[in-house]
Write a protein that holds these residues in place. Structure first.
Motif, PDB file in Angstrom:
ATOM      1  N   GLY A   1       6.495   2.743 -11.725  1.00 24.92           N
ATOM      2  CA  GLY A   1       6.501   4.026 -12.434  1.00 24.92           C
ATOM      3  C   GLY A   1       5.596   5.081 -11.872  1.00 24.92           C
ATOM      4  N   SER A   2       5.406   5.069 -10.553  1.00 28.33           N
ATOM      5  CA  SER A   2       4.580   6.114  -9.949  1.00 28.33           C
ATOM      6  C   SER A   2       5.239   7.481 -10.098  1.00 28.33           C
ATOM      7  CB  SER A   2       4.351   5.805  -8.464  1.00 28.33           C
ATOM      8  OG  SER A   2       3.679   4.568  -8.318  1.00 28.33           O
ATOM      9  N   PHE A   3       6.558   7.480 -10.181  1.00 26.68           N
ATOM     10  CA  PHE A   3       7.327   8.713 -10.392  1.00 26.68           C
ATOM     11  C   PHE A   3       8.692   8.334 -10.930  1.00 26.68           C
ATOM     12  CE2 PHE A   3       7.329   7.582  -5.826  1.00 26.68           C
ATOM     13  CZ  PHE A   3       8.645   7.142  -5.697  1.00 26.68           C
ATOM     14  N   ALA A   4       9.394   9.303 -11.511  1.00 29.94           N
ATOM     15  CA  ALA A   4      10.753   9.093 -12.035  1.00 29.94           C
ATOM     16  C   ALA A   4      11.744   9.742 -11.083  1.00 29.94           C
ATOM     17  CB  ALA A   4      10.878   9.686 -13.436  1.00 29.94           C
ATOM     18  N   ALA A   5      12.405   8.918 -10.284  1.00 29.08           N
ATOM     19  CA  ALA A   5      13.320   9.431  -9.269  1.00 29.08           C
ATOM     20  C   ALA A   5      14.566  10.034  -9.909  1.00 29.08           C
ATOM     21  CB  ALA A   5      13.716   8.321  -8.316  1.00 29.08           C
ATOM     22  N   ILE A   6      15.049  11.122  -9.317  1.00 28.77           N
ATOM     23  CA  ILE A   6      16.306  11.735  -9.767  1.00 28.77           C
ATOM     24  C   ILE A   6      17.316  11.796  -8.626  1.00 28.77           C
ATOM     25  CG2 ILE A   6      15.255  13.099 -11.613  1.00 28.77           C
ATOM     26  CD1 ILE A   6      15.240  15.492  -9.734  1.00 28.77           C
ATOM     27  N   SER A   7      17.005  11.116  -7.513  1.00 29.44           N
ATOM     28  CA  SER A   7      17.936  11.038  -6.396  1.00 29.44           C
ATOM     29  C   SER A   7      17.654   9.754  -5.632  1.00 29.44           C
ATOM     30  CB  SER A   7      17.790  12.247  -5.464  1.00 29.44           C
ATOM     31  OG  SER A   7      16.552  12.178  -4.762  1.00 29.44           O
ATOM     32  N   GLU A   8      18.548   9.412  -4.714  1.00 30.72           N
ATOM     33  CA  GLU A   8      18.326   8.256  -3.870  1.00 30.72           C
ATOM     34  C   GLU A   8      17.278   8.597  -2.809  1.00 30.72           C
ATOM     35  OE1 GLU A   8      19.644   5.218  -4.206  1.00 30.72           O
ATOM     36  OE2 GLU A   8      20.563   5.922  -6.060  1.00 30.72           O
ATOM     37  N   PRO A   9      16.493   7.598  -2.350  1.00 28.27           N
ATOM     38  CA  PRO A   9      15.506   7.862  -1.301  1.00 28.27           C
ATOM     39  C   PRO A   9      16.177   8.310  -0.010  1.00 28.27           C
ATOM     40  CG  PRO A   9      15.145   5.706  -2.323  1.00 28.27           C
ATOM     41  CD  PRO A   9      16.460   6.205  -2.807  1.00 28.27           C
ATOM     42  N   ASP A  10      15.601   9.282   0.646  1.00 28.50           N
ATOM     43  CA  ASP A  10      16.074   9.723   1.953  1.00 28.50           C
ATOM     44  C   ASP A  10      15.366   8.866   3.003  1.00 28.50           C
ATOM     45  OD1 ASP A  10      17.037  11.004   4.156  1.00 28.50           O
ATOM     46  OD2 ASP A  10      15.921  12.871   3.860  1.00 28.50           O
ATOM     47  N   LEU A  11      15.975   7.702   3.287  1.00 24.77           N
ATOM     48  CA  LEU A  11      15.345   6.700   4.143  1.00 24.77           C
ATOM     49  C   LEU A  11      16.285   6.335   5.279  1.00 24.77           C
ATOM     50  CD1 LEU A  11      13.194   4.543   4.782  1.00 24.77           C
ATOM     51  CD2 LEU A  11      14.319   3.044   3.112  1.00 24.77           C
ATOM     52  N   ASN A  12      15.808   6.481   6.497  1.00 25.77           N
ATOM     53  CA  ASN A  12      16.582   6.127   7.688  1.00 25.77           C
ATOM     54  C   ASN A  12      16.346   4.651   7.989  1.00 25.77           C
ATOM     55  OD1 ASN A  12      17.875   5.827  10.115  1.00 25.77           O
ATOM     56  ND2 ASN A  12      16.825   7.514  11.155  1.00 25.77           N
ATOM     57  N   LEU A  13      17.265   3.793   7.565  1.00 28.53           N
ATOM     58  CA  LEU A  13      17.103   2.349   7.727  1.00 28.53           C
ATOM     59  C   LEU A  13      17.045   1.945   9.193  1.00 28.53           C
ATOM     60  CD1 LEU A  13      19.567   1.065   4.980  1.00 28.53           C
ATOM     61  CD2 LEU A  13      17.084   1.219   4.842  1.00 28.53           C
TER      62      LEU A  13
ATOM     63  N   LYS B   1       0.868  -1.165   0.000  1.00 27.45           N
ATOM     64  CA  LYS B   1       0.000   0.000   0.000  1.00 27.45           C
ATOM     65  C   LYS B   1       0.911   1.223   0.000  1.00 27.45           C
ATOM     66  CE  LYS B   1      -3.497   2.533   2.617  1.00 27.45           C
ATOM     67  NZ  LYS B   1      -4.255   2.634   3.898  1.00 27.45           N
ATOM     68  N   VAL B   2       0.832   2.022  -1.047  1.00 30.37           N
ATOM     69  CA  VAL B   2       1.747   3.152  -1.220  1.00 30.37           C
ATOM     70  C   VAL B   2       0.950   4.449  -1.287  1.00 30.37           C
ATOM     71  CG1 VAL B   2       3.570   4.148  -2.640  1.00 30.37           C
ATOM     72  CG2 VAL B   2       3.337   1.665  -2.494  1.00 30.37           C
ATOM     73  N   ASP B   3       1.221   5.336  -0.355  1.00 35.96           N
ATOM     74  CA  ASP B   3       0.611   6.663  -0.354  1.00 35.96           C
ATOM     75  C   ASP B   3       1.678   7.693  -0.709  1.00 35.96           C
ATOM     76  OD1 ASP B   3      -1.944   5.779   0.444  1.00 35.96           O
ATOM     77  OD2 ASP B   3      -1.295   5.670   2.537  1.00 35.96           O
ATOM     78  N   ILE B   4       1.372   8.542  -1.682  1.00 30.71           N
ATOM     79  CA  ILE B   4       2.359   9.519  -2.165  1.00 30.71           C
ATOM     80  C   ILE B   4       1.815  10.924  -1.983  1.00 30.71           C
ATOM     81  CG2 ILE B   4       3.728  10.291  -4.134  1.00 30.71           C
ATOM     82  CD1 ILE B   4       3.485   7.477  -5.287  1.00 30.71           C
ATOM     83  N   GLU B   5       2.571  11.733  -1.245  1.00 31.21           N
ATOM     84  CA  GLU B   5       2.243  13.147  -1.085  1.00 31.21           C
ATOM     85  C   GLU B   5       3.184  13.970  -1.952  1.00 31.21           C
ATOM     86  OE1 GLU B   5       2.404  14.205   3.013  1.00 31.21           O
ATOM     87  OE2 GLU B   5       1.079  12.579   3.664  1.00 31.21           O
ATOM     88  N   LYS B   6       2.733  15.135  -2.418  1.00 29.41           N
ATOM     89  CA  LYS B   6       3.513  15.984  -3.317  1.00 29.41           C
ATOM     90  C   LYS B   6       3.752  17.359  -2.685  1.00 29.41           C
ATOM     91  CE  LYS B   6       1.608  13.785  -7.459  1.00 29.41           C
ATOM     92  NZ  LYS B   6       0.935  14.001  -8.769  1.00 29.41           N
ATOM     93  N   PRO B   7       4.785  17.485  -1.851  1.00 26.37           N
ATOM     94  CA  PRO B   7       5.091  18.796  -1.258  1.00 26.37           C
ATOM     95  C   PRO B   7       5.398  19.856  -2.318  1.00 26.37           C
ATOM     96  CG  PRO B   7       6.284  17.045  -0.139  1.00 26.37           C
ATOM     97  CD  PRO B   7       5.704  16.449  -1.371  1.00 26.37           C
ATOM     98  N   SER B   8       6.027  19.420  -3.437  1.00 26.78           N
ATOM     99  CA  SER B   8       6.314  20.332  -4.548  1.00 26.78           C
ATOM    100  C   SER B   8       6.412  19.501  -5.815  1.00 26.78           C
ATOM    101  CB  SER B   8       7.624  21.102  -4.306  1.00 26.78           C
ATOM    102  OG  SER B   8       8.742  20.244  -4.430  1.00 26.78           O
TER     103      SER B   8
END
Length: 503
Positions: A115-127, A35-42
């Motif tokens: 393909g929900s979006f085309a990433a241009i950077s690595e995810p900012d994820l705190n493992l 289940k993937v929820d995507i918010e668009k701050p910009s």
């Protein structure tokens, strides 16, 4: 594949290996129930919240333990003979960590492939902040920068002005003198400095009476403009004209908006020049030996032909830049999406490198490149934002038109840059690879091809070409301080200045 941990018990070692993901019965990887929820701050930012079902967690854990069972060593049992529950108890920590890693990796991969979006950077994820729960689903979230969604502007049939020029003997004479100046000898001069002369000077800049930047024994040519990496001094030749060794000249200079020292942006600093020496430039004679040394030219006429070819390359560059500027303006006029400050900051250095590579392939001298480089630095924020928006649009056109790099494209670009620098193509390639700039070069090639495709569909109107005046002297010094210089650029510029002075 997932990483492998080792668990030691006395002298026994057991490898705990977890597969990338459990396979379905037909041998193919079974997709996760996400289940993937995507918010668009910009426009270029996404905040993604992901929920992995409990069924998937249990499936991964079951597969991990099943893989481990044949080799698991538990005290009191032969390898692979321990009961499943004992294996799960003994290796729970290691398996849980690895399953967590596999679930996160596979989740990110699946989200990307969907393909929900085309990433241009690595995810900012705190493992470390993500924990695999004992019960219920796994949830995690991350921020990521993406290519913005936008309606493609119409790019076929644009009306573009194109500079045209037929180079005369006078043009060739002027450019030849500029080229020979690079091989001239600087001779000490006891008199006053005049336009075009050179001075050796110490430079000190102060803000509110405090020294913020300084450099010693810089060799400067008296030209209309002195370009620092974060400011421009107009009227430099007028300021220094008549100066002799021992003189000091001061003036105020306004720090640029893109200066590394944010506190001094837009403010005036006082810049003092302490003249150590005045020098005159003596141009070399076009002897047979010098022509051979310069480029194995058989005659002065052959040299003049080479100069004309270089001027034509620069005209081609001017045509491309003129067209690109108009195309960019037309294509990005509706691109009013905001770009994240972090993305702009990271991209500014790469945009600068791209611009420098373009200048090198077009045959500009190092002094001309430094002047343009400083100008780009001073307007980095604005130029980077425009360049990024342009890049996103050109990238879309490239995808729609199936435009990509072909065999030989890299070699051609590197050869043209090597001609400008005087270094071998192999050395130029090695430098690009060492600095991680091959992807920048690839983008440059693709974007140029897209521009050619746009221009092939455009309608042109010719206009007179005004060659760029060589009236700017550039120095790799930030007068506001703040460490705004790129070390490689400073080192190279200093080496070139020293080489000029020694000739």
């Amino acid at each position: 594949m997932a990483e492998t941990d080792e668990t030691r018990d006395d002298e026994e070692t057991t490898d705990v290996a977890v597969q990338d993901g459990p396979a379905a019965e037909d041998g193919e990887d079974q997709p996760l129930d996400l289940k993937v929820d995507i918010e668009k701050p910009s426009a270029c930012e996404r905040h993604v919240s992901v929920t992995v079902s409990r069924a998937d967690i249990d499936r991964y854990l079951d597969d991990a333990y099943s893989t481990l069972m044949p080799t698991a060593a538990v005290p009191g049992f032969r390898a692979g003979r321990a009961p499943r529950k004992l294996v799960e108890q003994r290796f729970k920590s290691e398996v849980v960590d690895q399953v967590k890693g596999s679930l996160l990796m596979d989740s990110l991969t699946q989200i990307s492939e969907e393909g929900s979006f085309a990433a241009i950077s690595e995810p900012d994820l705190n493992l470390d902040a993500v924990e695999l729960p004992e019960d219920g689903p796994l949830t995690f979230e991350f921020d990521i920068e993406v290519r913005p969604d936008f309606d493609m502007p119409k790019w076929k049939g644009l009306k573009i002005k194109r500079p045209k020029h037929d180079f005369t003997d006078e043009d060739i004479d002027k450019n030849l003198q500029q080229m020979l100046a690079r091989y001239g000898q600087l001779a000490p001069h006891d008199g006053a400095a005049d336009d075009g002369d050179y001075i050796t000077a110490n430079i000190t800049s102060k803000a509110d009476g405090k020294v913020v930047a300084e450099d010693e024994e810089l060799v400067l040519r008296l030209r209309d403009t002195l370009s620092f990496s974060d400011a421009k001094l107009e009227g430099f030749a007028k300021l220094m004209k008549g100066a002799k060794a021992g003189d000091k000249k001061s003036t105020k200079v306004t720090v640029g908006a893109g200066a590394a020292n944010e506190e001094l942006r837009g403010k005036d600093v006082e810049v003092e020049f302490e003249v150590l020496e005045v020098k005159k430039l003596k141009l070399p004679e076009l002897t047979e030996d010098f022509l051979q040394e310069l480029g194995r030219f058989e005659s002065e006429e052959a040299l003049r032909d080479a100069v004309k070819q270089n001027l034509e390359r620069q005209l081609e560059y001017a045509q491309q830049q003129k067209a690109r500027g108009q195309i960019t303006e037309l294509l990005t006029e509706s691109a009013n999406w905001e770009l994240p400050p972090g993305l702009l900051k990271r991209q500014s250095a790469r945009e600068l490198e791209r611009a420098i590579m373009e200048l090198r392939r077009s045959g500009f001298s190092e002094s001309e490149i430094r002047a343009r480089e400083n100008s780009l630095r001073q307007n980095s924020a604005e130029s980077t934002a425009t360049a990024l928006k342009e890049h996103f649009i050109l990238e879309r056109i490239a995808e729609e038109e199936s435009i990509d790099v072909e065999d030989g494209d890299f070699e051609k670009e590197i050869f043209l840059m090597s001609m400008q620098s005087g270094e071998s193509p192999r050395r130029v390639r090695a430098q690009l690879e060492k600095r991680g700039l091959m992807d920048v070069l690839r983008n440059q090639i693709v974007e140029r091809k897209v521009m050619e495709a746009v221009q092939a569909e455009a309608k042109f109107t010719d206009e007179p070409y005004e060659p760029t005046k060589d009236d700017t002297e550039a120095v790799p010094l930030a007068i506001a301080g703040g460490g705004g210089d790129i070390p490689e650029a400073v080192e190279k510029a200093e080496e070139e200045a020293k080489a000029d002075a020694d000739q």
